[in-house]
Design a protein around this motif. Structure first.
Motif, mmCIF file in Angstrom:
data_model
loop_
_atom_site.group_PDB
_atom_site.id
_atom_site.type_symbol
_atom_site.label_atom_id
_atom_site.label_comp_id
_atom_site.label_asym_id
_atom_site.label_seq_id
_atom_site.Cartn_x
_atom_site.Cartn_y
_atom_site.Cartn_z
ATOM 1 N N THR A 78 0.829 -1.201 0.000
ATOM 2 C CA THR A 78 0.000 0.000 0.000
ATOM 3 C C THR A 78 0.872 1.265 0.000
ATOM 4 N N ASN A 79 0.439 2.273 -0.730
ATOM 5 C CA ASN A 79 1.129 3.561 -0.846
ATOM 6 C C ASN A 79 2.390 3.503 -1.727
ATOM 7 N N GLY B 205 2.495 3.596 -4.880
ATOM 8 C CA GLY B 205 2.329 4.464 -6.044
ATOM 9 C C GLY B 205 1.637 3.769 -7.207
ATOM 10 N N LYS B 206 0.885 2.708 -6.912
ATOM 11 C CA LYS B 206 0.205 1.948 -7.970
ATOM 12 C C LYS B 206 -0.785 2.814 -8.740
ATOM 13 N N SER B 207 -1.624 3.552 -8.016
ATOM 14 C CA SER B 207 -2.646 4.363 -8.697
ATOM 15 C C SER B 207 -2.003 5.497 -9.489
ATOM 16 N N THR B 208 -0.939 6.085 -8.949
ATOM 17 C CA THR B 208 -0.244 7.158 -9.662
ATOM 18 C C THR B 208 0.341 6.623 -10.965
ATOM 19 N N GLU C 260 -3.459 9.026 -3.259
ATOM 20 C CA GLU C 260 -3.180 9.945 -2.157
ATOM 21 C C GLU C 260 -2.235 9.316 -1.163
ATOM 22 N N PHE D 123 -4.260 2.353 1.783
ATOM 23 C CA PHE D 123 -5.489 1.789 1.233
ATOM 24 C C PHE D 123 -6.412 2.826 0.609
ATOM 25 N N ALA D 124 -5.830 3.691 -0.223
ATOM 26 C CA ALA D 124 -6.657 4.641 -0.972
ATOM 27 C C ALA D 124 -7.510 3.872 -1.988
ATOM 28 N N THR D 125 -6.993 2.780 -2.494
ATOM 29 C CA THR D 125 -7.704 1.989 -3.507
ATOM 30 C C THR D 125 -8.223 0.696 -2.896
ATOM 31 N N LYS E 263 9.183 5.775 -7.429
ATOM 32 C CA LYS E 263 9.634 6.923 -6.621
ATOM 33 C C LYS E 263 11.147 7.116 -6.743
ATOM 34 N N ASP F 39 12.610 9.405 -8.060
ATOM 35 C CA ASP F 39 12.928 10.822 -7.795
ATOM 36 C C ASP F 39 13.241 11.073 -6.330
ATOM 37 N N ALA G 198 6.621 7.633 -11.103
ATOM 38 C CA ALA G 198 5.276 7.854 -11.632
ATOM 39 C C ALA G 198 4.932 9.335 -11.574
HETATM 40 N N1 LIG Z 1 8.006 11.173 -4.821
HETATM 41 C C1 LIG Z 1 7.165 10.342 -5.413
HETATM 42 N N2 LIG Z 1 5.958 10.117 -4.864
HETATM 43 C C2 LIG Z 1 5.126 9.261 -5.493
HETATM 44 C C3 LIG Z 1 5.481 8.601 -6.698
HETATM 45 N N3 LIG Z 1 4.444 7.810 -7.073
HETATM 46 C C4 LIG Z 1 3.481 7.984 -6.138
HETATM 47 N N4 LIG Z 1 3.875 8.868 -5.188
HETATM 48 C C5 LIG Z 1 3.105 9.330 -4.030
HETATM 49 O O1 LIG Z 1 2.858 8.243 -3.157
HETATM 50 C C6 LIG Z 1 1.581 8.383 -2.528
HETATM 51 C C7 LIG Z 1 0.767 7.125 -2.755
HETATM 52 O O2 LIG Z 1 0.440 7.018 -4.122
HETATM 53 P P1 LIG Z 1 -0.755 6.108 -4.642
HETATM 54 O O3 LIG Z 1 -0.639 6.079 -6.121
HETATM 55 O O4 LIG Z 1 -2.045 6.485 -4.026
HETATM 56 O O5 LIG Z 1 -0.289 4.694 -4.033
HETATM 57 P P2 LIG Z 1 -1.072 3.277 -4.120
HETATM 58 O O6 LIG Z 1 -0.006 2.245 -4.255
HETATM 59 O O7 LIG Z 1 -2.125 3.319 -5.147
HETATM 60 O O8 LIG Z 1 -1.676 3.233 -2.650
HETATM 61 P P3 LIG Z 1 -2.986 2.443 -2.096
HETATM 62 O O9 LIG Z 1 -4.069 2.476 -3.110
HETATM 63 O O10 LIG Z 1 -3.301 3.245 -0.878
HETATM 64 O O11 LIG Z 1 -2.519 1.051 -1.776
HETATM 65 C C8 LIG Z 1 0.942 9.610 -3.128
HETATM 66 O O12 LIG Z 1 1.162 10.687 -2.238
HETATM 67 C C9 LIG Z 1 1.720 9.830 -4.431
HETATM 68 O O13 LIG Z 1 1.759 11.175 -4.844
HETATM 69 C C10 LIG Z 1 6.772 8.880 -7.258
HETATM 70 O O14 LIG Z 1 7.187 8.374 -8.303
HETATM 71 N N5 LIG Z 1 7.563 9.747 -6.565
#
Ligand SMILES: Nc1nc2c(ncn2[C@@H]2O[C@H](COP(=O)(O)OP(=O)(O)OP(=O)(O)O)[C@@H](O)[C@H]2O)c(=O)[nH]1
Ligand SMILES: [Mg+2]
Length: 372
Positions: free
Chosen positions: A203-204, A206-209, A222, A226-228, A315, A317, A334
């Motif tokens: 979780t977190n 960056g899958k959704s991004t 976000e 567990f945003a998704t 991530k 960056d 992403a």
């Molecule tokens: N610095 C940085 N932050 C990132 C990157 N990709 C995602 N994030 C940040 O990471 C956080 C989580 O991103 P999501 O895409 O919601 O992550 P997820 O894996 O879908 O999370 P869940 O659905 O909660 O499991 C957000 O604040 C994004 O802006 C990246 O490449 N670099």
């Protein structure tokens, strides 16, 4: 409504470095925050083994009660799973509501579930969590959800009746889920011809991004755990002028209640059925290795074979420039877009290799059923 004030509790067992327990409590704090609580304090206790009656020991429980009272906490959250009687005993000693890690995760899933499928899956996991924990005096889940548990000393008979009601509800939910799963399978067949790529990982991560980057979709991303919760599907271009159907899915976490994994099987079916699985890793996270292992263990559990998994170190960056960019995976960001074209090219190559194993189709529908 005033947010609940949570006090976190962790246990250090022999051979476990203190900083790891602290990092695990950091994650627990994120979970509590996601659930809508304010974290007001934390405590850790070192023991040779958990105490059978109170998990942390009576003395420690009394000490925590005092500290928590001063901080006006109304909830103790344990980083480990407790038995029903441990919860009851600590509640009696501290006069505070006690919640374990699984209950907290179930709480978050319950708050976030939107679709019928997600709601059914969460409710099933919640009841399965409750069943072995039903005691005459205790059931905080029942206080939230209503319907079971405390009925003022009516005794074993009442308890047995509650268990029967629970089991019957569980069976009904399982039936409902089976129906939902059949519908999903039919929809999935309708997408045949499009290679499918599922995004999965901690979780977190960056899958959704990344999903949004690859498909230009507006999936909610976000900085929350567990945003998704629901699988989201959308078509996007990959290398060689090909297209794939991408699936964004629910994330994993350490000590994910196993009832949740099994009841989320239909949502996670997008992962098991995918031609290719992108394992998205937050490479900037201090515990990225452990997170990778957790996700791999869940994928093994789901029966995803490793040949179909491609690791994406996301991530980039946020990773220090002096860190070597090696490892068996593609490095991307992403957020900035770095590495995305290379990832698409690699996807095009891998999918190209796999296409012949899928049934050929004469005419592809313009938009496959079930697509966003
Ligand atoms: N610095 C940085 N932050 C990132 C990157 N990709 C995602 N994030 C940040 O990471 C956080 C989580 O991103 P999501 O895409 O919601 O992550 P997820 O894996 O879908 O999370 P869940 O659905 O909660 O499991 C957000 O604040 C994004 O802006 C990246 O490449 N670099
Ligand atoms: Mg997400």
């Amino acid at each position: 409504m005033r947010p609940r004030r949570a006090f976190l509790v962790g246990l250090i067992l022999p051979g476990q470095p203190g900083h790891v327990v602290e990092e695990h409590l950091d994650e627990l704090a994120q979970l509590a925050d996601t659930a809508g609580s304010v974290v007001v304090g934390r405590a850790v206790q070192s023991r040779k083994a958990p105490d059978a009656a109170t998990f942390i020991g009576r003395g420690k429980a009394e000490q925590i009660a005092e500290e928590a009272r001063e901080l006006e906490a109304d909830l103790l959250v344990f980083d480990d799973d407790l038995s029903g009687s441990q919860v009851k005993n600590v509640e009696e000693i501290t006069k505070l509501q006690v919640m374990d890690r699984s209950a907290l995760i179930l709480d978050i899933f319950g708050q976030r579930a939107r679709t019928r499928e997600a709601r059914t899956q969460v409710e099933l996991a919640r009841l399965q969590y409750m069943l072995p924990r039903l005691t005459r005096q205790w059931s905080h889940l029942s206080r939230q959800g209503g319907g079971f548990g405390t009925r003022g000393g009516e005794g074993e008979k009442q308890l047995e009746q509650d268990r029967r009601v629970l089991r019957a509800r569980i069976r009904r939910l399982e039936d409902d889920l089976e129906k939902i799963e059949r519908t999903r399978k039919v929809q999935r067949r309708g997408r045949d011809g499009f290679p499918s790529v599922a995004l999965t990982g901690y979780t977190n991560a960056g899958k959704s991004t990344l999903f949004n980057r690859l498909t230009h979709a507006g999936a909610l991303a976000e900085d929350r755990l567990f945003a998704t919760l629901d699988a989201k599907l959308r078509r996007g271009p990959v290398g060689d002028g090909k297209y794939a159907v991408f699936a964004d899915t629910v994330g994993f976490i350490r000590k994910l209640p196993h009832h949740l994994v099994s009841s989320f099987r239909s949502t996670l079916g997008e992962v098991t059925a995918a031609d290719l699985v992108l394992h998205v890793v937050d490479r900037s996270h201090p515990r990225w290795r452990e997170q990778m292992e957790v996700a791999e263990a869940v994928m093994d559990d789901l029966g995803v074979d490793r040949d179909r998994v491609m690791t994406v170190f996301n991530k980039s960056d946020a990773v220090l420039p002096e860190e070597p960019r090696n490892g068996d995976g593609v490095w991307v960001s992403a957020v900035t877009g770095e590495g995305i074209e290379a990832l698409k090219a690699e996807l095009g190559r891998r999918i190209g290799l796999q296409l012949p194993t899928r049934p050929a189709q004469e005419a592809l529908p313009e938009v496959a059923p079930g697509l966003a």
